[in-house]
Design an enzyme around this catalytic site. Sequence first.
Site, PDB file in Angstrom:
ATOM      1  N   ASP A  32     -10.250  15.513 -21.364  1.00  0.00           N
ATOM      2  CA  ASP A  32      -9.663  15.956 -20.102  1.00  0.00           C
ATOM      3  C   ASP A  32      -8.524  16.910 -20.448  1.00  0.00           C
ATOM      4  O   ASP A  32      -7.487  16.505 -20.986  1.00  0.00           O
ATOM      5  CB  ASP A  32      -9.152  14.745 -19.312  1.00  0.00           C
ATOM      6  CG  ASP A  32      -8.598  15.142 -17.943  1.00  0.00           C
ATOM      7  OD1 ASP A  32      -8.141  16.286 -17.798  1.00  0.00           O
ATOM      8  OD2 ASP A  32      -8.624  14.303 -17.030  1.00  0.00           O
ATOM      9  N   LYS A  79      -4.911  21.724 -10.496  1.00  0.00           N
ATOM     10  CA  LYS A  79      -3.625  21.873 -11.169  1.00  0.00           C
ATOM     11  C   LYS A  79      -3.419  23.318 -11.638  1.00  0.00           C
ATOM     12  O   LYS A  79      -3.391  24.219 -10.832  1.00  0.00           O
ATOM     13  CB  LYS A  79      -3.526  20.855 -12.304  1.00  0.00           C
ATOM     14  CG  LYS A  79      -3.960  19.433 -11.896  1.00  0.00           C
ATOM     15  CD  LYS A  79      -3.039  18.874 -10.850  1.00  0.00           C
ATOM     16  CE  LYS A  79      -3.276  17.439 -10.430  1.00  0.00           C
ATOM     17  NZ  LYS A  79      -4.592  16.861 -10.419  1.00  0.00           N
ATOM     18  N   TYR A 138      -5.135   9.066 -17.146  1.00  0.00           N
ATOM     19  CA  TYR A 138      -4.809   9.153 -15.721  1.00  0.00           C
ATOM     20  C   TYR A 138      -5.393   7.910 -15.025  1.00  0.00           C
ATOM     21  O   TYR A 138      -6.546   7.543 -15.272  1.00  0.00           O
ATOM     22  CB  TYR A 138      -5.417  10.440 -15.168  1.00  0.00           C
ATOM     23  CG  TYR A 138      -5.282  10.599 -13.682  1.00  0.00           C
ATOM     24  CD1 TYR A 138      -4.023  10.632 -13.081  1.00  0.00           C
ATOM     25  CD2 TYR A 138      -6.393  10.737 -12.875  1.00  0.00           C
ATOM     26  CE1 TYR A 138      -3.896  10.780 -11.718  1.00  0.00           C
ATOM     27  CE2 TYR A 138      -6.279  10.894 -11.514  1.00  0.00           C
ATOM     28  CZ  TYR A 138      -5.029  10.912 -10.937  1.00  0.00           C
ATOM     29  OH  TYR A 138      -4.902  11.058  -9.591  1.00  0.00           O
ATOM     30  N   ARG A 166     -26.063  23.522  -2.282  1.00  0.00           N
ATOM     31  CA  ARG A 166     -25.781  22.414  -3.206  1.00  0.00           C
ATOM     32  C   ARG A 166     -26.358  22.713  -4.586  1.00  0.00           C
ATOM     33  O   ARG A 166     -25.877  22.231  -5.593  1.00  0.00           O
ATOM     34  CB  ARG A 166     -26.323  21.092  -2.643  1.00  0.00           C
ATOM     35  CG  ARG A 166     -26.158  19.907  -3.589  1.00  0.00           C
ATOM     36  CD  ARG A 166     -26.226  18.561  -2.867  1.00  0.00           C
ATOM     37  NE  ARG A 166     -27.304  18.473  -1.933  1.00  0.00           N
ATOM     38  CZ  ARG A 166     -28.605  18.286  -2.261  1.00  0.00           C
ATOM     39  NH1 ARG A 166     -28.950  18.181  -3.526  1.00  0.00           N
ATOM     40  NH2 ARG A 166     -29.513  18.231  -1.323  1.00  0.00           N
TER      41      ARG A 166
END
Length: 403
Positions: free
Chosen positions: A189, A214, A116, A62
């Site tokens: 973004d 994407k 979005y 992590r």
Amino acid sequence: MTTTATRRRHPATLAVHAGERAPRGRFTPVSTPIYHAATFLYDTTAELDGAFEADPSFVYARHGNPTVHALEDALAVLEGGAVACACASGMAALHAALLASEVAPGDRIVAGRDLYGATAGLLNTVFAPQGIDVVYVDAGDPGAVERAVAGGRTRLLLVETLSNPLLRVADLPALADLAHRHGARLLVDGTFTPPVLLRPLEHGADLVVHSTTKYLSGHGDVLGGAVIGGAAYAGPLQSVSRLTGGVPGPNEAWLTLRGLKTLPLRYERQCQNALAIARWLAEHSAIERVHYPGLRTHPHHDLAAGLFDASGAGAQFGAMVAFTIRDADRARVCRFLDRLELCLPATSLGDVYTLVAYPAMASHREVAPAQRARLGIGDDLLRLSAGIEQIDDILADLEQALA
Ligand code: PLP
């Protein structure tokens, strides 16, 4: 680690340890291995102690994993940032970027109104209830943005490089200047515009977020996200990532890293296809309107031409196209989608496959019809993400579905 065991160990022990932790050879794998390890071992406790403080730090996955770190290095280089933080999804990246921006109760976040949907959801349901003043504006209206930024203790201006689904282009240098004049930071973004086309940090942005699901991974087979920024964000991003734990697994990081290698090739083809599709749709009698920054009819054509990197042949205006079908209602649009044989009516973008999304049903499903109409997102609007297929096959499929 060497073993000093002199007796043969029990099969239960051998099954656990046999073959593991072989000494590293004097070679370097050509591609980054997938480090499937939750924790890392050092020869001495002194080395382990040092590893906790090292950067990168590989002690516990992590906190740091070599495969994930390789992806972060690649993303920072491609975006021109000093640091990158890979996340489990684009939404995890947005969450990390907002937390790393240290927005406090009473601060204002000014956001583009056509964000979005899940990003607006994150602002409204996670940040607003904590006393953050979230204000939405038309990011293309400099006067409205300035009034919103000046009207509160604005810490952050948040915009998307290309709005979804109408593909309006954000004037990043002007927005960065405006934000900085008021002591705010610009968070961008960049999911719709991979760094081959646009590197927001070069235009004044302070932080860039991607849904790497994407274009960056590019094959529709992995979920991921990333935040990239200047050196000042190294500490806050590291701390947020370790404490909230939204890190990607090594497989996902590796798939994204592999996808990145062909990003320029894929994207050049996708942009060429998008331009051809936009021109073809603009001439088609069944099509009412086409939104593509590469067409001279697009209101931000000149802005895009100045902002986007044209060094990849044909890759100047992106690979997303929106269009409305003439006189179409929801039933007609659904018939068109159901008739597609090659293009996939699926909700994503940036894949090697050509994807067609229906905003009224998908990304803007939760938005009331009247509000959608005000935003210009009618029941007749579709959004296409150009893939890398041969262009004639894509056009033939669109033609037969429109017929
Ligand atoms: N930002 C934009 C512009 C998006 O389109 C998406 C997803 O479609 C996201 C963020 C969220 O990314 P993810 O689905 O990887 O969480």
